[in-house]
Design a protein around this motif. Structure first.
Motif, PDB file in Angstrom:
ATOM      1  N   ILE A  17      37.178 -10.931  47.784  1.00  0.00           N
ATOM      2  CA  ILE A  17      36.732  -9.688  48.415  1.00  0.00           C
ATOM      3  C   ILE A  17      37.378  -8.519  47.687  1.00  0.00           C
ATOM      4  N   SER A  18      36.816  -7.360  47.894  1.00  0.00           N
ATOM      5  CA  SER A  18      37.450  -6.156  47.365  1.00  0.00           C
ATOM      6  C   SER A  18      37.735  -5.241  48.538  1.00  0.00           C
ATOM      7  N   ALA A  19      38.767  -4.461  48.401  1.00  0.00           N
ATOM      8  CA  ALA A  19      39.186  -3.578  49.484  1.00  0.00           C
ATOM      9  C   ALA A  19      38.569  -2.212  49.274  1.00  0.00           C
ATOM     10  N   ASP A  20      37.683  -1.844  50.148  1.00  0.00           N
ATOM     11  CA  ASP A  20      37.099  -0.511  50.138  1.00  0.00           C
ATOM     12  C   ASP A  20      37.629   0.219  51.357  1.00  0.00           C
ATOM     13  N   VAL A  33      42.781 -15.114  47.712  1.00  0.00           N
ATOM     14  CA  VAL A  33      42.462 -15.727  46.426  1.00  0.00           C
ATOM     15  C   VAL A  33      41.407 -14.900  45.694  1.00  0.00           C
ATOM     16  N   SER A  34      41.724 -14.522  44.463  1.00  0.00           N
ATOM     17  CA  SER A  34      40.799 -13.790  43.588  1.00  0.00           C
ATOM     18  C   SER A  34      40.227 -12.537  44.245  1.00  0.00           C
ATOM     19  N   PHE A  52      49.287 -14.394  47.648  1.00  0.00           N
ATOM     20  CA  PHE A  52      48.231 -13.736  46.888  1.00  0.00           C
ATOM     21  C   PHE A  52      48.107 -14.492  45.574  1.00  0.00           C
ATOM     22  N   GLU A  53      46.925 -15.089  45.317  1.00  0.00           N
ATOM     23  CA  GLU A  53      46.703 -15.857  44.091  1.00  0.00           C
ATOM     24  C   GLU A  53      45.593 -15.213  43.283  1.00  0.00           C
ATOM     25  N   PHE A  72      53.383 -13.807  45.255  1.00  0.00           N
ATOM     26  CA  PHE A  72      52.323 -13.323  44.383  1.00  0.00           C
ATOM     27  C   PHE A  72      52.258 -14.271  43.199  1.00  0.00           C
ATOM     28  N   LYS A  73      51.118 -14.970  43.032  1.00  0.00           N
ATOM     29  CA  LYS A  73      50.946 -15.937  41.944  1.00  0.00           C
ATOM     30  C   LYS A  73      49.812 -15.480  41.042  1.00  0.00           C
TER      31      LYS A  73
END
Length: 191
Positions: A17-20, A33-34, A52-53, A72-73
């Motif tokens: 997903i993207s954060a808007d 993930v991604s 967070f991968e 964070f990976k």
């Protein structure tokens, strides 16, 4: 992730997903993930026991964020100012991530892992990094002036410039030949 006044998400996997816009709430035992969180506003969010991968968090706003046992990976965290996070119970680690132009100055980061990362131009000035793990990390142009690096692990790390006159390094572990960079402040020649 929806924008609600008191969003609570527990034990979920969030993918691609993207954060808007602005995010808020509490996220416990979640795996991201991604996801593309570049430029996201995380102000006031609590992340507890989250991972967070392969995420991009570059230039995200971490003002007032609680990071409690967060990993964070293989993620990108460019330009993050971690000094604006809530300092109480802060605990995070970084594995094979890119943390260039980040700010950690003055933070208590004892036992924090920065393993196999690329950290260019980061500010660790006056940070408490006792027993931190920087093994196999590239640290070009990162500042450690006044940092407490006692018992930290820099084995197989490269590119660091630590001035032993202004930073505490007792018991820290280093690898040859990179450790020779600490002789630079003495102005000596080595053949």
């Amino acid at each position: 992730m929806a924008n609600h006044n008191e969003n609570i998400l527990i034990g979920e996997t969030v993918e691609k997903i993207s954060a808007d816009g602005e995010l808020c709430g509490v996220y416990e035992e979640c795996r991201f993930v991604s996801c593309d969180f570049s430029g996201a506003n995380f102000s006031g969010i609590t992340f507890r026991d989250c991972v967070f991968e392969t995420c991009d968090l570059s230039n995200a706003n971490f003002s007032g964020v609680a990071l409690q046992d967060v990993v964070f990976k293989e993620s990108r965290l460019l330009g993050i100012d971690f000094t604006v996070c809530r300092p109480i119970l802060i605990e995070f680690s970084f594995e094979r991530s890119i943390l260039s132009y980040t700010r950690f100055s003055g933070m208590n980061l004892k036992n924090t892992r920065f393993t196999e990362c690329v950290i260019v131009g980061a500010d660790f000035t006056d940070a408490k990094l006792e027993r931190a793990d920087f093994s196999k990390t590239k640290l070009e142009d990162s500042l450690f002036d006044g940092a407490d690096l006692k018992k930290s692990d820099f084995r197989e790390a490269s590119g660091y410039k630590i001035n032993p006159w202004v930073s505490q390094i007792r018991g820290a572990k280093f690898s040859y030949p990179e450790v020779l960079s600490m002789l630079e402040p003495f102005g000596i020649e080595i053949s």
